[in-house]
Design a protein around this motif. Structure first.
Motif, PDB file in Angstrom:
ATOM      1  N   ARG A 259      35.093  46.316  80.447  1.00  0.00           N
ATOM      2  CA  ARG A 259      33.664  46.588  80.495  1.00  0.00           C
ATOM      3  C   ARG A 259      32.853  45.295  80.457  1.00  0.00           C
ATOM      4  O   ARG A 259      33.346  44.253  80.029  1.00  0.00           O
ATOM      5  CB  ARG A 259      33.238  47.496  79.345  1.00  0.00           C
ATOM      6  N   GLN A 260      31.615  45.421  80.925  1.00  0.00           N
ATOM      7  CA  GLN A 260      30.693  44.284  80.882  1.00  0.00           C
ATOM      8  C   GLN A 260      29.336  44.783  80.430  1.00  0.00           C
ATOM      9  O   GLN A 260      28.688  45.557  81.161  1.00  0.00           O
ATOM     10  CB  GLN A 260      30.591  43.597  82.238  1.00  0.00           C
TER      11      GLN A 260
ATOM     12  N   GLU B 214      34.865  42.317  78.892  1.00  0.00           N
ATOM     13  CA  GLU B 214      35.589  42.637  77.666  1.00  0.00           C
ATOM     14  C   GLU B 214      36.668  43.654  77.979  1.00  0.00           C
ATOM     15  O   GLU B 214      36.371  44.742  78.493  1.00  0.00           O
ATOM     16  CB  GLU B 214      34.657  43.206  76.595  1.00  0.00           C
ATOM     17  N   TRP B 215      37.903  43.319  77.675  1.00  0.00           N
ATOM     18  CA  TRP B 215      39.014  44.253  77.851  1.00  0.00           C
ATOM     19  C   TRP B 215      38.839  45.413  76.880  1.00  0.00           C
ATOM     20  O   TRP B 215      38.545  45.209  75.701  1.00  0.00           O
ATOM     21  CB  TRP B 215      40.331  43.524  77.607  1.00  0.00           C
ATOM     22  N   VAL B 216      39.081  46.642  77.376  1.00  0.00           N
ATOM     23  CA  VAL B 216      38.882  47.854  76.584  1.00  0.00           C
ATOM     24  C   VAL B 216      40.196  48.563  76.280  1.00  0.00           C
ATOM     25  O   VAL B 216      40.387  49.086  75.181  1.00  0.00           O
ATOM     26  CB  VAL B 216      37.917  48.817  77.306  1.00  0.00           C
TER      27      VAL B 216
ATOM     28  N   ALA C 285      27.641  49.634  78.706  1.00  0.00           N
ATOM     29  CA  ALA C 285      28.217  48.625  79.606  1.00  0.00           C
ATOM     30  C   ALA C 285      28.549  49.265  80.943  1.00  0.00           C
ATOM     31  O   ALA C 285      28.543  50.492  81.080  1.00  0.00           O
ATOM     32  CB  ALA C 285      29.493  48.027  79.003  1.00  0.00           C
ATOM     33  N   LEU C 286      28.858  48.407  81.881  1.00  0.00           N
ATOM     34  CA  LEU C 286      29.459  48.844  83.141  1.00  0.00           C
ATOM     35  C   LEU C 286      30.966  48.838  82.928  1.00  0.00           C
ATOM     36  O   LEU C 286      31.528  47.807  82.556  1.00  0.00           O
ATOM     37  CB  LEU C 286      29.046  47.905  84.269  1.00  0.00           C
TER      38      LEU C 286
ATOM     39  N   GLY D 116      32.932  50.132  89.309  1.00  0.00           N
ATOM     40  CA  GLY D 116      32.328  50.299  88.004  1.00  0.00           C
ATOM     41  C   GLY D 116      31.521  51.578  87.883  1.00  0.00           C
ATOM     42  O   GLY D 116      30.996  52.105  88.874  1.00  0.00           O
ATOM     43  N   THR D 117      31.433  52.071  86.652  1.00  0.00           N
ATOM     44  CA  THR D 117      30.598  53.229  86.339  1.00  0.00           C
ATOM     45  C   THR D 117      29.808  52.899  85.070  1.00  0.00           C
ATOM     46  O   THR D 117      30.365  52.392  84.096  1.00  0.00           O
ATOM     47  CB  THR D 117      31.431  54.509  86.186  1.00  0.00           C
ATOM     48  N   GLN D 118      28.520  53.149  85.105  1.00  0.00           N
ATOM     49  CA  GLN D 118      27.635  52.757  84.017  1.00  0.00           C
ATOM     50  C   GLN D 118      27.669  53.771  82.882  1.00  0.00           C
ATOM     51  O   GLN D 118      27.524  54.981  83.108  1.00  0.00           O
ATOM     52  CB  GLN D 118      26.196  52.612  84.527  1.00  0.00           C
ATOM     53  N   VAL D 119      27.842  53.247  81.668  1.00  0.00           N
ATOM     54  CA  VAL D 119      27.745  54.067  80.461  1.00  0.00           C
ATOM     55  C   VAL D 119      26.598  53.520  79.630  1.00  0.00           C
ATOM     56  O   VAL D 119      26.561  52.326  79.317  1.00  0.00           O
ATOM     57  CB  VAL D 119      29.053  54.036  79.659  1.00  0.00           C
ATOM     58  N   THR D 120      25.662  54.388  79.289  1.00  0.00           N
ATOM     59  CA  THR D 120      24.524  54.007  78.463  1.00  0.00           C
ATOM     60  C   THR D 120      24.488  54.902  77.235  1.00  0.00           C
ATOM     61  O   THR D 120      24.448  56.136  77.359  1.00  0.00           O
ATOM     62  CB  THR D 120      23.208  54.133  79.231  1.00  0.00           C
TER      63      THR D 120
END
Length: 120
Positions: free
Chosen positions: A37-38, A45-47, A91-92, A113-117
């Motif tokens: 994620r970014q 950042e590795w998840v 993050a994305l 990527g998929t956005q998480v808010t």
């Protein structure tokens, strides 16, 4: 090779979300897969990691106990179940393929990527 993420969106703190990554163009069951994620203004950042068979998973402390990675090799899909999300999880989120069947291999393909808010 194609990796297509889906499932992102807006979620309240403490809520849950499941991300999916559909893979095509390679023998999915032969490769380690990862989520990375970014966050806005920050680096990658590795998840999580999952081995080719799906029986071994890895997480950093920041998500351990809250996120679960899994895969369905029959469907060529890797998932990320996100529970008890926090605003700092915003993050994305990218799905990425490791170049081989090892966590030591670099990433060689990424999704869009998929956005998480996470916000109330």
């Amino acid at each position: 090779v194609q990796l297509v993420e889906s499932g992102g969106g807006l979620v309240q703190p403490g809520g849950s979300l499941r991300l999916s990554c559909a893979a095509s163009g390679f023998t999915f069951s032969h490769y380690y897969m990862s989520w990375v994620r970014q966050a806005p203004g920050k680096g990658l950042e590795w998840v999580s990691d999952i081995n080719s068979g799906g029986g071994t998973t890895y997480y950093p402390d920041s998500v351990k106990g809250r996120f679960t990675i899994s895969r369905d090799n029959a469907k060529n899909t890797v998932y990320l179940q996100m529970n008890s999300v926090k605003p700092e999880d915003t993050a994305l989120y990218y799905c990425a393929r490791r170049a081989g069947n090892s966590r030591q291999d670099d990433y060689d393909y990424w999704g869009q990527g998929t956005q998480v808010t996470v916000s109330s």
